[in-house]
Design an enzyme around this catalytic site. Structure first.
Site, PDB file in Angstrom:
ATOM      1  N   GLY A  63       0.798  -1.215   0.000  1.00 40.09           N
ATOM      2  CA  GLY A  63       0.000   0.000   0.000  1.00 40.09           C
ATOM      3  C   GLY A  63       0.833   1.269   0.000  1.00 40.09           C
ATOM      4  O   GLY A  63       1.950   1.307  -0.493  1.00 40.09           O
ATOM      5  N   SER A  64       0.261   2.311   0.585  1.00 40.85           N
ATOM      6  CA  SER A  64       0.785   3.672   0.501  1.00 40.85           C
ATOM      7  C   SER A  64       2.164   3.825   1.127  1.00 40.85           C
ATOM      8  O   SER A  64       2.542   3.095   2.045  1.00 40.85           O
ATOM      9  CB  SER A  64      -0.191   4.589   1.229  1.00 40.85           C
ATOM     10  OG  SER A  64       0.426   5.767   1.636  1.00 40.85           O
ATOM     11  N   SER A  65       2.883   4.849   0.666  1.00 36.71           N
ATOM     12  CA  SER A  65       4.179   5.180   1.256  1.00 36.71           C
ATOM     13  C   SER A  65       4.022   5.803   2.638  1.00 36.71           C
ATOM     14  O   SER A  65       5.003   6.089   3.304  1.00 36.71           O
ATOM     15  CB  SER A  65       4.967   6.089   0.322  1.00 36.71           C
ATOM     16  OG  SER A  65       4.143   7.109  -0.197  1.00 36.71           O
TER      17      SER A  65
END
Lengths: 146, 426
Positions: A63-65
């Site tokens: 998923g997201s950073s």
């Protein structure tokens, strides 16, 4: 019975505690609630389960950073796991472990997600890349129930 | 990890405590990755101004210096934050003042963010405030090592520009901004940039909807690996590539793709795979396309649409114009709201071009800086939303607990006029 795995230090230090094993990768942003230290991704096998104070064993980060920032927040809010063991190294998981500041190992000689069960007592000597696993008397499921 | 003389000097404090703390974090991070060395970067896209409860507490304790030290450098010392060493921009953040009265977003966060902007702006952070810095002038060149976060920006930088970045985080971008360094690992190295999978597109992929669905298919297929996409794809526009990458980074974790003949590191299919054999192609045809559409449209029951969301990743000025044309001379349904998210720099162009006025006259809103996923904020009472973004359709139901419809810009705008979803795959 004690099982010993050998791997590589991600973040140094020695810690022991009860294992919480996720067979699925974990999202940080949108996947955990750092205020409560719980997994909140709706279809995740550990949905609603708290990782605070546990040794979190998982295949890797997805998923997201925002992953690292969310796990860093668990440290700031006192809800972090006490150690981490993961299978696949990515920038998210590596930086996340660094800023969570808990002993962490990876690149083990057996896949930790397969070798360790939720409820096992695990000792991480991250400086030497050693993981010792004492089996729980009987396997427990991910929610900590026998 | 091997350090150069200048890196060792920075670590030793020759350039002050904040730079030393930044280098200390980069060494810890590089060792965690098992990287051999650091590489030089001259372009950082990160986040300092995004409000959060933890950040608010740190600011109350010790101001923005403290917040940057703890959150962006992972350092507990009381240190003063000097100007950024290399060009650094703020990515998307929370909602700003233009959202007050529109988005149910805490006023205290709007104020906190304004305060953060003035602090970090004075230290040389360019407040682009967008997930698409490349749409407002931040354009790395081919082969350049950069330190970016935000999944859709990372995949665009690697694939479309041929710049080199990993999916960085808040602390690594903070440290990179004060040192001009980041671990040389992963996507920074030649041998990690070749394709892993071949996808053969067997139907015409030309428009925004189809590029998003193809991206969603490809991401699910390869997860974190590197797709090479060939077949009937024409020449994509900026918005198509933006949507494709964002979707592939949502259903999977794609950080790099190649389109032979289009993207810079893949003059040919063979070149995209380097010296490795070209794998057998996975086909993308009508059945796969239908499957993606159904997956993205399986997150709701009600066809009563409260909210239409456009501009994820942030809209280009051409997309804003397209929305203005679709709304021209009509009024939205009384129970439906429409937001289009844009970078603030493009909002200024939309204002001057008259697009904002057309959109607002129809009842829509042009909002900047943020998005509903980032700020966890949709119009009050939203139960069902419609979007042309595969990424928002993927994330928003989980983040806000609302139902989603995914379709074309025309389907979404029609839902905003009627309050009903009538989209279908054509």
């Amino acid at each position: 019975m004690t099982l010993v795995l050998h791997g590589r230090r991600v973040v140094g230090g020695v810690v022991e505690g009860e294992a919480l094993v996720s067979h699925e990768t974990i999202s940080g942003w949108g996947g955990i609630d750092p205020a409560k230290g719980t997994i909140i991704e709706r279809r995740h096998e550990l949905h609603g389960v708290c990782f605070t104070g546990k040794i979190l064993v998982f295949p890797g980060a997805k998923g997201s950073s925002g992953w690292s920032g969310f796990f860093q927040t668990t440290r700031l809010l006192g809800t972090a796991p006490v150690g981490m063991i993961f299978t696949v190294t990515t920038t998210k998981a590596a930086l996340g472990a660094v800023v969570t500041r808990v002993p962490t190992v990876t690149d083990l000689d057996r896949d930790p997600v397969e070798a360790i069960n939720t409820g096992d007592w695990v000792r991480i000597d991250a400086d030497n890349g050693i993981v010792e696993i004492k089996r729980a008397a009987e396997p427990v499921d991910s929610a900590g129930q026998p | 990890m091997r350090l150069t003389d200048d890196e060792r000097a920075m670590l030793g404090g020759a350039e002050g405590p904040a730079v030393a703390a930044a280098m200390d974090l980069l060494v810890r991070y590089g060792e965690a990755l098992d990287a051999d060395r650091l590489c030089d970067v001259r372009n950082v896209a990160g986040t300092m101004t995004q409000p959060s409860p933890a950040k608010a507490r740190l600011v109350a304790e010790g101001g923005w210096d403290k917040a940057f030290a703890v959150i962006n450098l992972d350092c507990d010392d009381d240190i003063e934050i000097p100007p950024m060493r290399v060009p650094t921009c703020q990515l998307q953040q929370g909602f700003g003042e233009d959202s007050v009265g529109v988005a149910p977003y805490p006023k205290t966060f709007v104020e906190l963010q304004g305060d953060a902007e003035s602090f970090y702006g004075r230290r040389g952070v360019n407040i682009l405030a967008t997930c698409t810095p490349y749409q407002v002038g931040n354009l790395p060149v081919r082969g350049e090592h950069v330190a970016w976060m935000e999944s859709s920006a990372v995949v665009y930088a690697n694939s479309v520009f041929g710049a080199r970045t990993n999916c960085e985080g808040t602390a690594s971008t903070g440290a990179a901004s004060l040192t001009g360094k980041v671990p040389c690992w992963g996507n920074h190295l030649d041998h990690n940039r070749y394709g892993s999978h071949l996808v053969d597109v067997r139907l015409p992929v030309r428009d925004f909807l189809d590029w998003g669905m193809l991206g969603y298919f490809v991401g699910d297929l390869v997860q974190e690996e590197r797709p090479v996409v060939v077949g009937d794809i024409g020449v994509p526009e900026l918005a198509d590539l933006k949507h494709f990458g964002a979707a592939a980074a949502s259903s999977g974790g794609v950080e790099l793709f190649h389109l032979p003949g289009i993207t810079p590191e893949a003059p040919t299919t063979e070149a995209a795979f380097g010296s490795r054999p070209v794998p057998e192609a996975v086909g993308y045809g009508h059945r796969e396309r239908r499957h993606v559409y159904e997956a993205l449209n399986s997150q709701g029951d009600s066809a009563d649409v409260d909210f239409v969301l456009l501009g994820c990743p942030h809209a280009s000025i051409d997309q804003v114009r397209a929305v203005a044309r679709a709304l021209e001379g009509r009024r939205l349904h009384s129970a439906t709201q429409l937001w289009i998210m844009v970078p603030r720099a493009l909002r200024a162009i939309a204002d001057r071009s008259g697009y904002t006025e057309v959109i607002e006259r129809a009842g829509g809103r042009v909002l900047t800086d943020s998005c509903p996923a980032m700020s966890r904020s949709a119009p009050p009472g939203t139960r069902v939303f419609a979007t042309d973004s595969a990424k928002q359709a993927h994330y928003l139901p989980a983040i806000l607990g609302i139902e989603a419809w995914f379709g074309t810009l025309e389907d979404c705008v029609e839902a905003a006029f009627t309050g009903r979803w009538a989209g279908e795959l054509r």
